[in-house]
Design a protein around this motif. Structure first.
Motif, short mmCIF file in Angstrom:
data_model
loop_
_atom_site.label_atom_id
_atom_site.label_comp_id
_atom_site.label_asym_id
_atom_site.label_seq_id
_atom_site.Cartn_x
_atom_site.Cartn_y
_atom_site.Cartn_z
N TRP A 47 0.87 -1.20 -0.05
CA TRP A 47 0.08 -0.03 -0.04
C TRP A 47 0.91 1.25 -0.01
N ASP A 48 1.82 1.06 0.77
CA ASP A 48 2.95 2.49 1.07
C ASP A 48 3.43 2.77 -0.20
N LYS A 89 2.63 1.77 -3.39
CA LYS A 89 1.80 1.95 -4.41
C LYS A 89 1.42 3.62 -4.24
N LYS A 90 1.32 4.08 -3.09
CA LYS A 90 1.11 5.34 -2.89
C LYS A 90 2.34 6.64 -3.29
N LYS A 91 3.44 5.98 -2.97
CA LYS A 91 4.67 6.63 -3.28
C LYS A 91 4.58 6.59 -4.97
N LYS A 123 2.31 6.09 -7.00
CA LYS A 123 1.43 6.98 -7.69
C LYS A 123 1.63 8.53 -7.86
N ALA A 124 2.19 9.19 -6.70
CA ALA A 124 2.55 10.45 -6.53
C ALA A 124 3.66 10.75 -7.66
N THR A 174 -1.21 6.19 -15.02
CA THR A 174 -0.82 4.95 -13.79
C THR A 174 -0.81 3.61 -14.38
#
Ligand code: ADP
Ligand code: MG
Length: 248
Positions: free
Chosen positions: A117-118, A120-122, A124-125, A134
């Motif tokens: 999750w972490d 993927k967030k990084k 995506k940004a 994406t």
């Protein structure tokens, strides 16, 4: 300012041919340096030797990184220490998605497991910043990517890995004006987020406009033939390399 990279009298060869002859080059922490030179000067070779590409054999001199002699270290150990090289011609890897590749590279370099999750967030940004759709995250690494998309994928790696030293080998070549802007934005973001150092190999001033260049090195026929401030870039672009090339 403390020295991050110190190259002393570096002499290297491939296939019995000496390609670098006593290269001297020092980069301080947080500095941006530009490496220029005619085609075949040995710029990519120097990048590969700093990264520890086993194709090249160091026959003399040394490479210090963060005060440690890394001349004999393997490429993956150098990556763990924080050295990153973007390729002039990025490779395609079928069977591994861009996302898997980046997550794996990050875990290799940091030695830590990152929650999906972490990560993927990084990711995506960083992709948004580079204006990458994406959906590219789930495509096989560089397979079917255009030249510009491959270069963006390299800058994406830079933003995910946040190395101490990033060597960008003609990351801007073959890009249209908009893509150069996006790539510049990515490099700027890396510079503002970290105290990383940059060695930018380029023929193009566009990519440098947004960057504050501390020093320029001119490489010709395997040696550093001139050094100067950021201004030297413009002079070289205007007048060419001719005056720096000594003929026997
Ligand atoms: N692995 C290799 N084996 C043999 N010759 C090489 C190898 N890599 C580079 N060279 C040679 O070294 C010279 C410098 O190449 P390169 O570093 O790619 O130049 P640049 O990036 O400055 O254009 C060229 O003559 C090239 O053919
Ligand atoms: Mg090259």
């Amino acid at each position: 300012m403390s020295e991050l990279l110190k190259i002393n009298g570096l002499t290297a060869s491939a296939e019995e041919k000496e390609l670098l002859h006593g290269v001297e080059l020092t980069i301080g922490e947080g500095e941006t340096h530009v490496l220029m030179g005619p085609n075949g000067a040995g710029k990519s070779t120097l990048g590969s030797v700093i990264m520890g590409n086993p194709e090249y054999k160091v026959t003399d001199g040394s490479i210090l990184f963060d005060g440690n002699d890394i001349t004999a270290l393997s490429a993956d150990k150098r990556a763990k220490l924080g050295i990153f090289l973007s390729f002039q011609n990025p490779i395609e890897i079928p069977g591994i998605t861009l996302s898997e590749f980046l997550r794996n590279a990050l875990e290799q370099v940091t030695g830590k497991h990152l929650k999906l999750w972490d990560f993927k967030k990084k990711l995506k940004a960083a992709m948004e910043l580079l204006e990458m759709d994406t959906s590219y995250a789930d495509r096989d690494l560089n397979v079917g990517f255009s030249g510009g998309e491959k270069k963006k994928a390299e800058i994406l790696q830079l933003l995910i890995l946040e190395p101490k030293l990033a060597i960008l080998d003609e990351t801007d070549s073959g890009l249209d004006v908009d893509a150069v802007k996006t790539v510049s934005k990515g490099i700027e973001e890396y510079r503002s987020r970290t105290n990383g150092s940059l060695l930018v190999i380029t023929h193009n001033t566009k990519i440098l406009e947004a960057l504050n260049v501390d020093k320029t090195h001119i490489l010709a026929a395997g040696t550093v033939v001139a050094e100067g401030s950021g201004e030297l870039v413009n002079e070289v672009i205007e007048n060419g390399f001719e005056k720096y090339i000594v003929r026997e």
